[in-house]
Every structure is written in C-alpha cells, then in structure tokens.
Design a protein around this motif. Structure first.
Motif, mmCIF file in Angstrom:
data_model
loop_
_atom_site.group_PDB
_atom_site.id
_atom_site.type_symbol
_atom_site.label_atom_id
_atom_site.label_comp_id
_atom_site.label_asym_id
_atom_site.label_seq_id
_atom_site.Cartn_x
_atom_site.Cartn_y
_atom_site.Cartn_z
ATOM 1 N N TYR A 100 0.846 -1.198 0.000
ATOM 2 C CA TYR A 100 0.000 0.000 0.000
ATOM 3 C C TYR A 100 0.880 1.246 0.000
ATOM 4 O O TYR A 100 0.612 2.215 -0.741
ATOM 5 C CB TYR A 100 -0.912 -0.008 1.223
ATOM 6 N N TYR A 101 1.928 1.222 0.816
ATOM 7 C CA TYR A 101 2.888 2.339 0.858
ATOM 8 C C TYR A 101 3.551 2.532 -0.507
ATOM 9 O O TYR A 101 3.671 3.664 -1.002
ATOM 10 C CB TYR A 101 3.940 2.051 1.934
ATOM 11 N N LEU A 102 3.985 1.434 -1.135
ATOM 12 C CA LEU A 102 4.636 1.535 -2.443
ATOM 13 C C LEU A 102 3.682 2.067 -3.502
ATOM 14 O O LEU A 102 4.066 2.862 -4.369
ATOM 15 C CB LEU A 102 5.163 0.159 -2.866
ATOM 16 N N ASN A 103 2.431 1.647 -3.434
ATOM 17 C CA ASN A 103 1.441 2.098 -4.396
ATOM 18 C C ASN A 103 1.172 3.594 -4.268
ATOM 19 O O ASN A 103 1.066 4.310 -5.263
ATOM 20 C CB ASN A 103 0.150 1.299 -4.226
ATOM 21 N N ARG A 104 1.085 4.054 -3.009
ATOM 22 C CA ARG A 104 0.789 5.466 -2.784
ATOM 23 C C ARG A 104 1.962 6.369 -3.159
ATOM 24 O O ARG A 104 1.766 7.490 -3.623
ATOM 25 C CB ARG A 104 0.431 5.686 -1.301
ATOM 26 N N ASN A 105 3.174 5.874 -2.963
ATOM 27 C CA ASN A 105 4.345 6.724 -3.169
ATOM 28 C C ASN A 105 4.980 6.596 -4.548
ATOM 29 O O ASN A 105 5.613 7.541 -5.031
ATOM 30 C CB ASN A 105 5.397 6.421 -2.097
ATOM 31 N N TYR A 106 4.831 5.424 -5.192
ATOM 32 C CA TYR A 106 5.498 5.213 -6.476
ATOM 33 C C TYR A 106 4.555 4.698 -7.563
ATOM 34 O O TYR A 106 5.005 4.378 -8.658
ATOM 35 C CB TYR A 106 6.652 4.207 -6.314
ATOM 36 N N ASP A 107 3.288 4.582 -7.232
ATOM 37 C CA ASP A 107 2.315 4.010 -8.162
ATOM 38 C C ASP A 107 2.705 2.590 -8.552
ATOM 39 O O ASP A 107 2.390 2.119 -9.653
ATOM 40 C CB ASP A 107 2.190 4.886 -9.420
ATOM 41 N N PHE A 108 3.398 1.912 -7.648
ATOM 42 C CA PHE A 108 3.764 0.511 -7.864
ATOM 43 C C PHE A 108 2.513 -0.336 -7.675
ATOM 44 O O PHE A 108 1.722 -0.091 -6.766
ATOM 45 C CB PHE A 108 4.850 0.098 -6.871
ATOM 46 N N PRO A 109 2.292 -1.343 -8.512
ATOM 47 C CA PRO A 109 1.071 -2.156 -8.396
ATOM 48 C C PRO A 109 0.923 -2.756 -6.995
ATOM 49 O O PRO A 109 1.891 -3.264 -6.428
ATOM 50 C CB PRO A 109 1.281 -3.258 -9.440
ATOM 51 N N ASN A 110 -0.284 -2.684 -6.459
ATOM 52 C CA ASN A 110 -0.550 -3.287 -5.151
ATOM 53 C C ASN A 110 -0.793 -4.771 -5.369
ATOM 54 O O ASN A 110 -1.921 -5.224 -5.562
ATOM 55 C CB ASN A 110 -1.759 -2.630 -4.495
ATOM 56 N N LEU A 111 0.291 -5.528 -5.321
ATOM 57 C CA LEU A 111 0.229 -6.949 -5.667
ATOM 58 C C LEU A 111 -0.634 -7.763 -4.716
ATOM 59 O O LEU A 111 -1.146 -8.819 -5.097
ATOM 60 C CB LEU A 111 1.646 -7.525 -5.707
ATOM 61 N N MET A 112 -0.827 -7.275 -3.500
ATOM 62 C CA MET A 112 -1.646 -8.019 -2.541
ATOM 63 C C MET A 112 -3.115 -8.025 -2.954
ATOM 64 O O MET A 112 -3.895 -8.847 -2.482
ATOM 65 C CB MET A 112 -1.485 -7.424 -1.140
ATOM 66 N N GLN A 113 -3.493 -7.122 -3.820
ATOM 67 C CA GLN A 113 -4.863 -7.109 -4.339
ATOM 68 C C GLN A 113 -5.007 -7.967 -5.586
ATOM 69 O O GLN A 113 -6.124 -8.159 -6.077
ATOM 70 C CB GLN A 113 -5.287 -5.674 -4.654
ATOM 71 N N GLU A 114 -3.885 -8.505 -6.067
ATOM 72 C CA GLU A 114 -3.912 -9.259 -7.310
ATOM 73 C C GLU A 114 -3.526 -10.727 -7.155
ATOM 74 O O GLU A 114 -3.758 -11.520 -8.066
ATOM 75 C CB GLU A 114 -2.964 -8.599 -8.325
ATOM 76 N N ILE A 115 -2.937 -11.088 -6.017
ATOM 77 C CA ILE A 115 -2.462 -12.467 -5.857
ATOM 78 C C ILE A 115 -3.636 -13.446 -5.812
ATOM 79 O O ILE A 115 -4.762 -13.095 -5.453
ATOM 80 C CB ILE A 115 -1.601 -12.624 -4.583
ATOM 81 N N GLN A 116 -3.359 -14.704 -6.147
ATOM 82 C CA GLN A 116 -4.375 -15.743 -6.140
ATOM 83 C C GLN A 116 -4.471 -16.442 -4.784
ATOM 84 O O GLN A 116 -5.477 -17.069 -4.477
ATOM 85 C CB GLN A 116 -4.078 -16.777 -7.226
ATOM 86 N N PHE A 117 -3.423 -16.326 -3.986
ATOM 87 C CA PHE A 117 -3.399 -17.018 -2.695
ATOM 88 C C PHE A 117 -4.566 -16.557 -1.832
ATOM 89 O O PHE A 117 -4.795 -15.362 -1.654
ATOM 90 C CB PHE A 117 -2.078 -16.735 -1.974
ATOM 91 N N ASN A 118 -5.293 -17.515 -1.270
ATOM 92 C CA ASN A 118 -6.482 -17.234 -0.457
ATOM 93 C C ASN A 118 -6.222 -17.653 0.986
ATOM 94 O O ASN A 118 -6.245 -18.848 1.305
ATOM 95 C CB ASN A 118 -7.693 -17.958 -1.027
ATOM 96 N N LEU A 119 -5.983 -16.688 1.844
ATOM 97 C CA LEU A 119 -5.676 -16.978 3.241
ATOM 98 C C LEU A 119 -6.810 -17.720 3.938
ATOM 99 O O LEU A 119 -6.569 -18.577 4.801
ATOM 100 C CB LEU A 119 -5.369 -15.670 3.978
ATOM 101 N N ASN A 120 -8.030 -17.420 3.587
ATOM 102 C CA ASN A 120 -9.181 -18.017 4.272
ATOM 103 C C ASN A 120 -9.233 -19.538 4.133
ATOM 104 O O ASN A 120 -9.843 -20.214 4.967
ATOM 105 C CB ASN A 120 -10.481 -17.410 3.747
ATOM 106 N N LEU A 121 -8.603 -20.068 3.098
ATOM 107 C CA LEU A 121 -8.588 -21.520 2.919
ATOM 108 C C LEU A 121 -7.794 -22.211 4.017
ATOM 109 O O LEU A 121 -7.962 -23.421 4.240
ATOM 110 C CB LEU A 121 -7.989 -21.867 1.553
#
Length: 314
Positions: A100-121
């Motif tokens: 989130y910090y990287l996205n706000r400061n460098y417009d780096f993709p927020n990869l945590m919103q794109e990963i397939q890994f599902n913690l709830n499983l």
C-alpha cells in the motif's frame, strides 16, 4: 524507488505503528526480501523491486529489467503454508501495508490485491468459546475473590479490564501519574496505534485506585502493576481454570466490555472511542449479541462480593 531494504526502512520510519508492530513488520519484510533474493539468485542488499527479472534477447544479450509480479508473491505464501495460519496472516498484514505504501508513493502495483493465494482456505476451524458472557465474568470474579493470594491487586487489575476495555499493553504500561483522581479518568499516552486516549472510570474507582497506591507506597512514576503481560495472562488462565471456564484470551475481555456497553445502551460510536479503534467496522466486530444474560436481575451474592472488595480497597 530505492532498493528494497531502503524502502522497508523508509516505510517503517514514516509509519505510525507502535514499536512492537514496527519490529514485527521489519522482521517479516526482511524475511520476504531474503526469499526474493534466494529466488532471483541475488543478494538482499542489491534487491530492487523494479529489477526482479532480467530480460535477454535471442542472442543472450541483456535487454531490460522487469518488476516483481504476483507469481513470486504467491510462491512466497505457498512456501509458508507449513508454518501455519498465524505466520501466513502476519505476513499478509505486513505485505499489505508495505505494498500500500509503495502504491501510494510510487504508483507501484498493489500486488496483494492481485495475488491468487487465499488466506481463508487455511483459517483453522474452531467451535471454542472466544468471549466470556456476563455470567462467565461473574463466575470469574467469584473465583478471584475466593482464590487470589493478592486480592486487592488482582481485583483492581481485572476490574480495569472489565470496566475500561483496555488492552493488556495499556494496563502494563499504566503509571500512577496517568490516573486523574478528581476527574475519575485514566490517560493512556500511547496506545496500539501510537495515539493517546482518555478513558472514564466507574464512579469512585479512581479514588479506590488512589488508596491502593497509598497502601503500596506507589509514586507518580511507578507502574500501577509491576506485572508483565505474560504474568497477567498466567493469572487470567489460572483463574479461568479454577472457575471451570473456557480458556479465552485476555483480549476477549475487550469484546465482553464492548458487548456489555452496547447492551446497556451505549452507541457503537461511543464504544469505538472507548476502545480506541480508528474504524467503527472494527468495533462492530467486537460486539457479540446474546452474551448478556439476566440483564435486569440483581443477584445478592454478587452485591455482597462487590461490597466486600470495596471494603478491602479502603
């Protein structure tokens, strides 16, 4: 963007997290950096999130760098599955904040919103009780009164949990100087999110604390309780066991406090302020309906205990 290690340092130094959270995030992010260095066959010092992959042409000539993508992040989480849900969740929290910090400061993709890994499983299923009802708390108080080897201290200690909804770290860090006798309030200069808050006390409780301090010769700079978080948890678990109550965390008392406040007519926004939450959604998760029983019934035995404890504190 600077090297990954430099960005981790900047991210943490500019954040408003408590020192324990910063240290935990630092260790987790360094662990992620080591994983990336291993997978990319580089050193952790030269690791740069915009230069994770090297691209070569058909003649094996270097063409360009490519940034970190979700493939390595997913692989990282898959490598942690054997270490259990808590490790997965802690890394999820640290990486979510960092990206989130990287996205706000460098417009780096927020990869945590794109990963397939599902913690709830991987979330463990449990039918265990996680919050004490009012009836359970009354049983716990009975047990403390009958079993405690340091009655005044233990009753006061757990009364503060029951009546203020404070975090265990707030209780262990509480100094005498932060109790305002005349205003009947407690000032917490530094809570979990490095914010201060003032918590009201039940009428007369501040003066009872003052008598406790006088009896134990506590000065302004003294901690109200010379107990570590581990010692408090040990006491709590011991009393739960003796009272034959389910083993819950000390933190669950915040949930019991929130539930009782709402059942007693307090608004969710008032409870939010008392608990020190930044988001009311978090507060709503602390309220457990149907935990309050016999709300308007006065139990003589409980009144007798209350008056007995008041006398001991005088």
């Amino acid at each position: 963007m600077n090297s990954m290690l430099k960005e981790i340092e900047t991210f943490l130094s500019n954040s408003k997290y408590a020192i324990n959270t910063k240290n935990r995030y630092k260790n987790l992010l360094i662990g992620f950096a080591k994983y990336l260095a291993y997978r990319t066959e580089s050193t952790i010092e030269e690791l740069h999130l915009l230069k994770i992959y090297d691209v070569y042409d058909m003649n094996d000539k270097f063409v360009a760098h490519r940034p970190l993508n979700t493939l390595l992040v997913d692989a990282f989480f898959n490598s942690l599955i054997c270490k259990g849900f808590n490790m997965l969740r802690n890394n999820r929290d640290a990486l979510t904040a960092f990206f989130y910090y990287l996205n706000r400061n460098y417009d780096f993709p927020n990869l945590m919103q794109e990963i397939q890994f599902n913690l709830n499983l991987f979330r463990p299923k449990s039918n265990k009780t996680t919050t004490l009802s009012n009836h359970d708390i009354l049983k716990l108080i009975h047990c403390i009164v009958s079993e405690s080897e340091n009655l005044e201290r233990d009753v006061l200690l757990f009364s503060l949990f029951f009546m203020t909804g404070s975090r265990i770290s707030e209780i262990t860090d509480l100094k005498v100087k932060n109790i305002y006798w005349e205003d009947n309030t407690i000032f917490f200069p530094k809570t979990k999110h490095n914010k201060s808050k003032i918590t009201p006390l039940k009428s007369g409780l501040a003066m009872d604390i003052k008598k406790y301090c006088a009896f134990n010769n506590l000065q302004d700079e003294n901690y109200l309780f010379e107990l570590s978080q581990g010692q408090i948890r040990g006491l709590f678990y011991s009393y739960l066991n003796k009272a034959q109550l389910p083993k819950v965390k000390v933190h669950s008392l915040r949930h019991s406090f929130a539930t009782t406040m709402v059942e007693s007519g307090a608004s969710i926004l008032e409870v939010q302020q008392l608990l020190g939450h930044s988001d009311v959604i978090t507060t709503k998760g602390y309220v457990h309906p149907n935990l309050v029983r016999n709300k308007n019934i006065i139990i003589q035995e409980n009144d007798e205990i209350f008056h007995f404890v008041k006398k001991r504190l005088r």
